[in-house]
Design a protein around this motif. Structure first.
Motif, PDB file in Angstrom:
ATOM      1  N   ARG A  59       0.841  -1.195   0.000  1.00 23.23           N
ATOM      2  CA  ARG A  59       0.000   0.000   0.000  1.00 23.23           C
ATOM      3  C   ARG A  59       0.884   1.256   0.000  1.00 23.23           C
ATOM      4  O   ARG A  59       2.047   1.208   0.410  1.00 23.23           O
ATOM      5  CB  ARG A  59      -0.965   0.047   1.181  1.00 23.23           C
ATOM      6  CG  ARG A  59      -0.330   0.153   2.560  1.00 23.23           C
ATOM      7  CD  ARG A  59      -1.250   0.866   3.579  1.00 23.23           C
ATOM      8  NE  ARG A  59      -1.269   2.298   3.363  1.00 23.23           N
ATOM      9  CZ  ARG A  59      -2.302   3.097   3.635  1.00 23.23           C
ATOM     10  NH1 ARG A  59      -3.390   2.597   4.161  1.00 23.23           N
ATOM     11  NH2 ARG A  59      -2.224   4.392   3.398  1.00 23.23           N
ATOM     12  N   ASP A 202      -8.422  -2.637   8.794  1.00 19.18           N
ATOM     13  CA  ASP A 202      -7.268  -1.736   8.911  1.00 19.18           C
ATOM     14  C   ASP A 202      -7.158  -1.348  10.385  1.00 19.18           C
ATOM     15  O   ASP A 202      -7.883  -0.473  10.863  1.00 19.18           O
ATOM     16  CB  ASP A 202      -7.516  -0.506   8.024  1.00 19.18           C
ATOM     17  CG  ASP A 202      -6.532   0.634   8.286  1.00 19.18           C
ATOM     18  OD1 ASP A 202      -5.721   0.557   9.227  1.00 19.18           O
ATOM     19  OD2 ASP A 202      -6.588   1.623   7.544  1.00 19.18           O
ATOM     20  N   MET A 229      -4.976  -4.630   6.535  1.00 23.00           N
ATOM     21  CA  MET A 229      -4.153  -3.603   5.880  1.00 23.00           C
ATOM     22  C   MET A 229      -3.459  -2.832   6.990  1.00 23.00           C
ATOM     23  O   MET A 229      -4.119  -2.195   7.825  1.00 23.00           O
ATOM     24  CB  MET A 229      -5.021  -2.681   5.038  1.00 23.00           C
ATOM     25  CG  MET A 229      -4.247  -1.495   4.521  1.00 23.00           C
ATOM     26  SD  MET A 229      -4.770  -0.952   2.892  1.00 23.00           S
ATOM     27  CE  MET A 229      -6.351  -0.332   3.263  1.00 23.00           C
TER      28      MET A 229
END
Ligand code: PEP
Ligand code: MN
Length: 279
Positions: A59, A202, A229
């Motif tokens: 990411r 996340d 994430m």
């Protein structure tokens, strides 16, 4: 739940989204990398470290939705070029946030997945535009949104013809101020009951502090998340955004081992479990 024509559990079998050889929704997916793309060295070093630790996707934000217009806004196209280059070197697919519907078309040449940030969850023109691409979209939950509102936003993308939506719980705003947001772990089994779409978590934006990230990550895996994430920076104290919540590569590597072990344990133990079925 009302209005869920395409996202509801009844409307399809569980969605599995392919990104290269990854099967999101079936395999457990670890996405890691910095909040923002800052330079070539930062991205390459971080990518190599998270890949060695077991991450599957890299990411990095090139367009940053900052609370203040005076904070670092991201490198834009230059950041996306760095991401693409690092993806080619490491073989990791890349995800980056899109802020503006006008950027969806050209950004498809640089990213393997799009991210819609919490602040843009209900940006309906952005969602419709993403419905016209064939890249997967990670749709973050708005910080003040109910699960139904979030699923209806997924519906906007699905209704325009893109079936590849991955939901991402990233914490909601509550009265609690110790953490940046409150991770709604309930959203994971709730979404699994309501929808066939994959859901990831996340923990970084929920926690706001690196020290809380490992426990939230483990809780998310135990709750059945399809992936995580996690923000990782090679020098968290020098990060241009979200350094306080970013793990160092060494911390991520230690956590990744525990997460993969927990997931493996849950997969073996669930085979012998009797499901609770209530009509
Ligand atoms: C991010 O992923 O860096 C981000 C801005 O997240 P969120 O939209 O969840 O705040
Ligand atoms: Mn961030």
């Amino acid at each position: 739940m009302d209005g869920l024509k395409l996202s509801s559990r009844q409307s399809a079998a569980r969605t599995v989204i392919s990104v290269g050889s990854l099967r999101i929704g079936r395999d457990f997916i670890l996405i890691a990398g910095p909040c923002s793309v800052e330079n070539e060295e930062q991205m390459l070093e971080t990518a190599q470290a998270v890949k060695a630790a077991g991450a599957h996707i890299l990411r990095g934000g090139a367009f940053k939705p900052r609370s203040s217009p005076y904070s670092f806004q991201g490198l834009g196209l230059r950041g996306l070029k760095i991401l693409r280059q690092v993806s080619e070197v490491t073989g990791l697919p890349v995800v980056s946030e899109v802020l503006d519907p006008r950027d969806v078309g050209w950004m498809s040449d640089y990213v393997d997945l799009f991210q819609v940030g919490a602040r843009n969850m209900q940006n309906f023109s952005l969602l419709k535009e993403l419905g016209h691409t064939n890249l997967p979209v990670i749709l973050k939950r708005g910080m003040n949104s109910t699960i139904q509102e979030w699923l209806l936003c997924a519906e906007y993308i699905l209704a325009e013809g893109n079936p590849k939506v991955i939901l991402c719980e990233r914490g909601i705003r509550t009265f609690e101020r110790y953490s940046r947001n409150t991770l709604d772990v309930t959203a994971v089994p709730a979404v699994k009951e309501l929808s066939h779409l994959p859901i990831i978590v996340d923990p970084s934006h929920a926690a706001g502090k690196a020290s809380l990230v490992p426990a939230l990550s483990l809780a998310a895996v135990a709750g059945g998340a399809d992936g995580l994430m996690i923000e990782v920076h090679y020098h968290p104290d020098q990060a241009l955004s979200d350094g306080e919540q970013s793990l160092s590569p060494a911390e991520f590597s230690q956590l990744a081992r525990r997460l993969l072990d927990l997931r493996k344990f849950l997969e073996t133990s669930s085979q012998s479990e009797t499901p609770v079925v209530r009509p």
